[in-house]
Write an enzyme that holds these catalytic residues in place. Structure first.
Site, PDB file in Angstrom:
ATOM      1  N   ARG A 178     -61.246  24.150 -35.301  1.00  0.00           N
ATOM      2  CA  ARG A 178     -62.557  23.696 -34.846  1.00  0.00           C
ATOM      3  C   ARG A 178     -63.637  24.149 -35.819  1.00  0.00           C
ATOM      4  O   ARG A 178     -64.622  23.443 -36.042  1.00  0.00           O
ATOM      5  CB  ARG A 178     -62.826  24.213 -33.428  1.00  0.00           C
ATOM      6  CG  ARG A 178     -62.101  23.395 -32.370  1.00  0.00           C
ATOM      7  CD  ARG A 178     -62.208  24.031 -30.997  1.00  0.00           C
ATOM      8  NE  ARG A 178     -61.397  25.231 -30.895  1.00  0.00           N
ATOM      9  CZ  ARG A 178     -61.796  26.357 -30.324  1.00  0.00           C
ATOM     10  NH1 ARG A 178     -62.998  26.447 -29.790  1.00  0.00           N
ATOM     11  NH2 ARG A 178     -60.981  27.401 -30.271  1.00  0.00           N
ATOM     12  N   HIS A 235     -56.998  31.307 -24.493  1.00  0.00           N
ATOM     13  CA  HIS A 235     -57.460  30.670 -25.728  1.00  0.00           C
ATOM     14  C   HIS A 235     -57.463  29.165 -25.491  1.00  0.00           C
ATOM     15  O   HIS A 235     -56.507  28.635 -24.948  1.00  0.00           O
ATOM     16  CB  HIS A 235     -56.531  31.049 -26.881  1.00  0.00           C
ATOM     17  CG  HIS A 235     -57.071  30.735 -28.235  1.00  0.00           C
ATOM     18  ND1 HIS A 235     -57.220  29.459 -28.701  1.00  0.00           N
ATOM     19  CD2 HIS A 235     -57.521  31.546 -29.225  1.00  0.00           C
ATOM     20  CE1 HIS A 235     -57.727  29.499 -29.924  1.00  0.00           C
ATOM     21  NE2 HIS A 235     -57.919  30.750 -30.264  1.00  0.00           N
TER      22      HIS A 235
END
Lengths: 333, 606
Positions: free
Chosen positions: B258, B238
């Site tokens: 994000r 990740h």
């Protein structure tokens, strides 16, 4: 950075137990669980610690740090004065297994007695609609990570003040999450009153103070449940109405197990001031006509837990202001 | 009862692992009439599934009416670089909506849409908003729901019990052997069928978002029992884990940061993701900072934007490689990460949209994310590879042995989309529970357990306690994690991988002579011995598979073979199995053929 000095409880039932000193090198941002892992990896490979996620999401690593029930993965060493030792010991309310690990199986037995979510039979799921605001409260209760710190801090359970069962804050919240579900069909009030022992809670709010998920256990969960029980059983009009029209009562007559008293609980380290202050006021049920039950006499009286006021008195807690504000008003709901 | 002197519990179906997949399998097998035992290493309800945040992907079409299983299938296959088992991806997309609705029927309380139905949020790689969710604690909600369903379904739960060996009979599985963590006493579980639902392998790496339980137990148990593992080179890193302070290194920073507009910068303040967008997908992303900013602004209002998405919302594998490269080339932050900054948005908005991230950084890192940037770097998160299973039933290549969830391979191909794991657990948990119950019903003869296997297992269990002197298990674990991190990490090359194989041999030799102190009772150092055996096994499987695949695809990046090589590897799964001499072998096999109607769904993507 200086080393941290940990006094870690080690022992198991039936054997002499002790607090063992460990000096642990400190890195920035370290939490108590990191220190325990360092001890496991370098000094005491068999030190029993329960943990899983190390992210405050699983609720496995509860212990009493300087007397305060805490998730060790969320308790930072920088919160303490590292010149003073930091004491780590198991949750006192539950029977000891080994070192920092206790037998919490009683909680699972209590959970099994709660009637699960029961949707209406005549409303197909395709038609279920409810608004976010209708489930906000239920979702608050469902944030519970079952660390059982609230059970540990609850004086009724911790001091074994009752001979009859008391399900404790965790499971009152669990029942609240079902009772306040928009379409649940079951009436658990008699179960709460007769089996769960809701009357034993006298709203000292210690559970809310230690909850790592910041659930307002007492204000949002237990007090509304107490009101519902009081309405149903102590208001004659409501009582009559319930007899006529009430939802199906379930779980009534279920017998809950009583939390077993710990055996071989360790003596506290250093200054062994052990106030056994399970006062009659604190153990008196807040609302029902239940007689205040006598203590069941554990092998050793557990120390009173330090939350709030006593946490502030705790030597070594640098930032007392971080401890939540406390109340011990004993007021009834 | 006792067999051969061991405490014994007999079941039709034994489920090993009590996360989402294990619980769902247990519920299904019980509903179909099998007697079910459920074994977990920890307390019930603590499994890794509780850490899942974002949601469960299912084409419910509550938010986007155009969504359906066909689009979900295509997204999954494209995300997996077409290495996925096509039938698994199809079943997953088809059945996920029913599995989500079923959770609601059992008491799960999902976030709602304005018209009062289960809400869905957007996520990377999904064409439409598709993730049913509960704030940022979806996994916990699933776990509590399944846990309570199982508890009221007459499933026997064995908590804090470690399974160390599977017992085999002539051509099939016969049960499992393990020990109680509390007492250290051995225990035998004869069963007609065994379901592995043990999760992943993250603890083979130094930096991981995974809990201690993720030690590849099911992968190793299946391999040792003769089952095949596939796709083991595909380990998902990740892109955003915490890098500071040290104690929380690897802890997940959700992709939603994000999604809400978080910008990645290096130490020079450069928004470096512009440099790393793959050319063939360049047109999907904003052209300028201004366009990206417009996207954030409009999306935050819950509207769809004519602006294209910011470069930070590239796929996980690509963002991880970009961050790694920036750090390696000397443009990283002081603690070896990069900066992720969302503080340019209003503080109130951040606290409302990312409450747990706000708390996490505040409480664990003294960072106020509304005022300054976070430091983040890649963290080992998920393994796409796993035990080869039959798509319909979860059956492995060993009769009577089944697998579901992260331990099973095939569903996600070379790269998993966010949100597809929670739905995977439900869909294939249920299918595997049904498959195991049906197998048990067909093989009605009561299970017989070969006592010599149990005695052998018990001797292996005791050996580290009885040695006079020997290796420290924790030291071996630290060395293994450091080695895997540096040699078999995000970027791989032949020399490193060959060195890793040699180091694994050394570590395996050291493992043979581990000495455990402190006795049998709740001894984590002793428990670690068998986890290390499993971690060493899966580490070798990952390394061998990574060495074999001479291309870069999805989560597998070879410095010496940087291109995706469709001609040689486009339809090839790596296969790990135990050779006749007991040594691990790596081979390859074709990806199962795709039905023509499914191929049609891939459309332009193929």
């Amino acid at each position: 950075m200086p080393d941290a000095h940990l006094k870690v409880f080690r022992g198991r039932p039936g054997e002499p137990s002790e607090f063992v000193d460990f000096d642990v090198p400190v890195e920035e941002g370290m939490v108590v669980l990191d220190a325990l892992h360092w001890i496991q990896g370098h000094r005491a490979p068999d030190l029993a610690v329960r943990w899983n996620c190390k992210a405050a999401k699983c609720g496995s690593c509860g212990a009493e740090v300087n007397g305060r029930p805490s998730l060790t993965c969320k308790t930072r060493l920088s919160d303490f004065d590292l010149d003073e030792p930091i004491t780590v010991e198991p949750m006192r309310a539950f029977p000891l297994i080994k070192d920092l690990v206790t037998d919490v199986s009683w909680n699972y037995a209590v959970n099994r007695t709660i009637t699960p979510f029961t949707p209406p039979e005549n409303l197909p799921q395709e038609q279920w609609r409810w608004q976010q605001r209708d489930v906000d409260r239920v979702q608050e209760f469902r944030k519970c990570i079952e660390c059982f710190l609230c059970q540990d801090v609850c004086h009724v359970l911790r001091n074994h003040e009752t001979e009859r069962a008391f399900m404790g804050p965790r499971f009152l919240i669990r029942v609240a999450s079902l009772e306040m579900h928009p379409i649940d069909q079951v009436d658990r009030r008699q179960y709460l009153k007769d089996s769960g022992g809701i009357g034993y809670c006298n709203i000292t709010k210690c559970c809310t103070e230690v909850c790592p998920e910041h659930i307002k256990i007492t204000d949002n969960g237990i007090i509304p449940l107490k009101e519902r029980v009081a309405d149903a059983y102590y208001d004659p009009l409501q009582w009559a109405w319930r007899k006529l029209r009430g939802r199906e009562a379930t779980g009534a007559g279920t017998e809950l197990p009583v939390l077993p008293a710990p055996v071989g609980a360790p003596p506290p380290p250093a200054a062994a001031t052990t106030p056994t202050d399970a006062t009659a006021t604190e153990s008196a049920p807040a609302q029902t006509a239940e007689p205040a039950a006598a203590g069941t006499g554990p092998a050793r009286p557990p120390r009173r837990v330090r939350t709030t006021k006593s946490a502030r008195q705790t030597a070594g807690r640098k930032d007392a202001a971080r401890a939540p504000r406390g109340r011990r008003d004993g007021g009834a709901g | 009862m006792a067999i051969s002197g061991f405490e014994t519990h007999v079941h039709d179906v034994l489920v090993v692992g009590a996360g989402g997949a294990g619980l769902r399998a247990a519920i299904e097998a019980r509903a179909r009439g099998a007697s079910v035992g459920l074994v977990c290493k920890s307390l019930l309800g603590k499994a890794h599934t509780v850490m899942a945040e974002g949601g469960a992907a299912a084409a419910l079409a509550h938010v986007a009416p155009d969504d359906n299983w066909k689009v979900h299938f295509r997204d999954t296959m494209v995300g997996g670089k077409l290495l996925n088992h096509p039938r698994m991806a199809q079943l997953h997309a088809l059945e996920a909506p029913d599995r989500i609705r079923e959770l609601e029927l059992w008491g799960a309380v999902f976030d709602r849409t304005a018209d009062g139905r289960i809400s869905q949020r957007p996520f990377g790689g999904h064409t439409y908003p598709r993730l049913a969710h509960v704030g940022d604690r979806t996994g916990l909600e699933m776990m509590r729901t399944l846990q309570d369903k199982a508890v009221h379904s007459d499933v026997d739960v064995y908590m804090e019990c470690t399974i160390t060996h599977l017992i085999t009979g002539p051509g099939r599985i016969m049960g499992a052997f393990g020990y109680w963590r509390v007492t250290g006493e051995p225990v035998l579980f004869p069963a007609k069928a065994v379901v592995l639902a043990t999760g992943g392998i993250g603890k083979a790496y130094e930096v991981t978002s995974n809990s201690w339980e993720y030690s590849g137990d099911g992968h190793a148990l299946a391999y040792l029992a003769g089952a095949e593992l596939i796709d083991m080179e595909f380990v998902q890193f990740h892109p955003t884990g915490m890098v500071w302070p040290p104690g929380v290194r690897g802890l997940l920073v959700t992709e939603a940061v994000r999604g809400e507009g978080g910008i990645l910068r290096n130490k020079d303040g450069e928004r470096f993701m512009w440099k790393y967008l793959p050319e063939d997908r360049r047109q999907e992303y904003a052209a300028t900072d201004e366009e990206a900013e417009r996207w954030v602004e409009v999306t935050a209002q819950g509207r769809s934007s004519e602006a294209r998405r910011p470069p930070e919302l590239s796929t996980r594998d690509n963002v991880s490689r970009a961050i790694y490269t920036e750090v390696k080339e000397g443009r990283g932050s002081p603690h070896g990460g990069v900066y992720l900054d969302i503080s340019y948005l209003p503080a109130e908005h951040i606290r409302r949209k990312l409450p747990s991230m706000f708390d996490q950084f505040k409480e664990l890192a003294d960072v106020d994310i509304t005022r300054g940037p976070m430091e983040v770097g890649p963290t080992t998160h998920y393994v796409m590879g796993g035990v080869r299973v039959d798509a319909e039933t979860g059956a492995t290549t060993v009769p009577g042995l089944f697998a579901a969830g992260e331990v099973a391979g095939g569903m996600h191909g070379a790269n998993r989309l966010g949100g597809n794991s929670l739905s995977d657990l439900l869909v294939f948990g249920a299918r595997t529970g049904a498959g195991a119950a049906a197998y048990a019903a067909r093989n009605a003869a009561s299970a017989y357990v070969d006592p010599s296997q149990a005695y052998r297992a018990a001797r292996q269990l005791s050996a580290p306690l009885e040695r006079e002197d020997g290796e420290d298990a924790y030291a071996i674990q630290r060395d293994l994690q450091a080695m895997m991190q540096s040699l078999v990490g995000i970027f791989r090359e032949e020399a490193d991988l060959r060195e890793a194989l040699g180091r694994l041999t050394d570590l395996e030799t050291r493992w043979q002579s581990i000495k455990v102190t402190g006795g049998r009772m709740y001894n984590p150092g002793w428990n670690l011995v068998f986890e290390l055996r499993n971690l060493l096994t899966v580490s070798r499987a990952v390394t061998l598979s990574a060495l074999q695949r001479t291309e870069s695809r999805g989560a597998h990046s070879r410095v010496d073979y940087p291109e995706q090589d469709d001609r040689n590897w486009g339809v090839i799964n790596s296969v790990i199995c135990r050779g006749p001499d007991g040594a691990m072998m790596v081979a390859r096999s074709g990806v199962p053929p795709m039905a023509s109607e499914l191929r049609g769904l891939l459309g332009a993507a193929h």
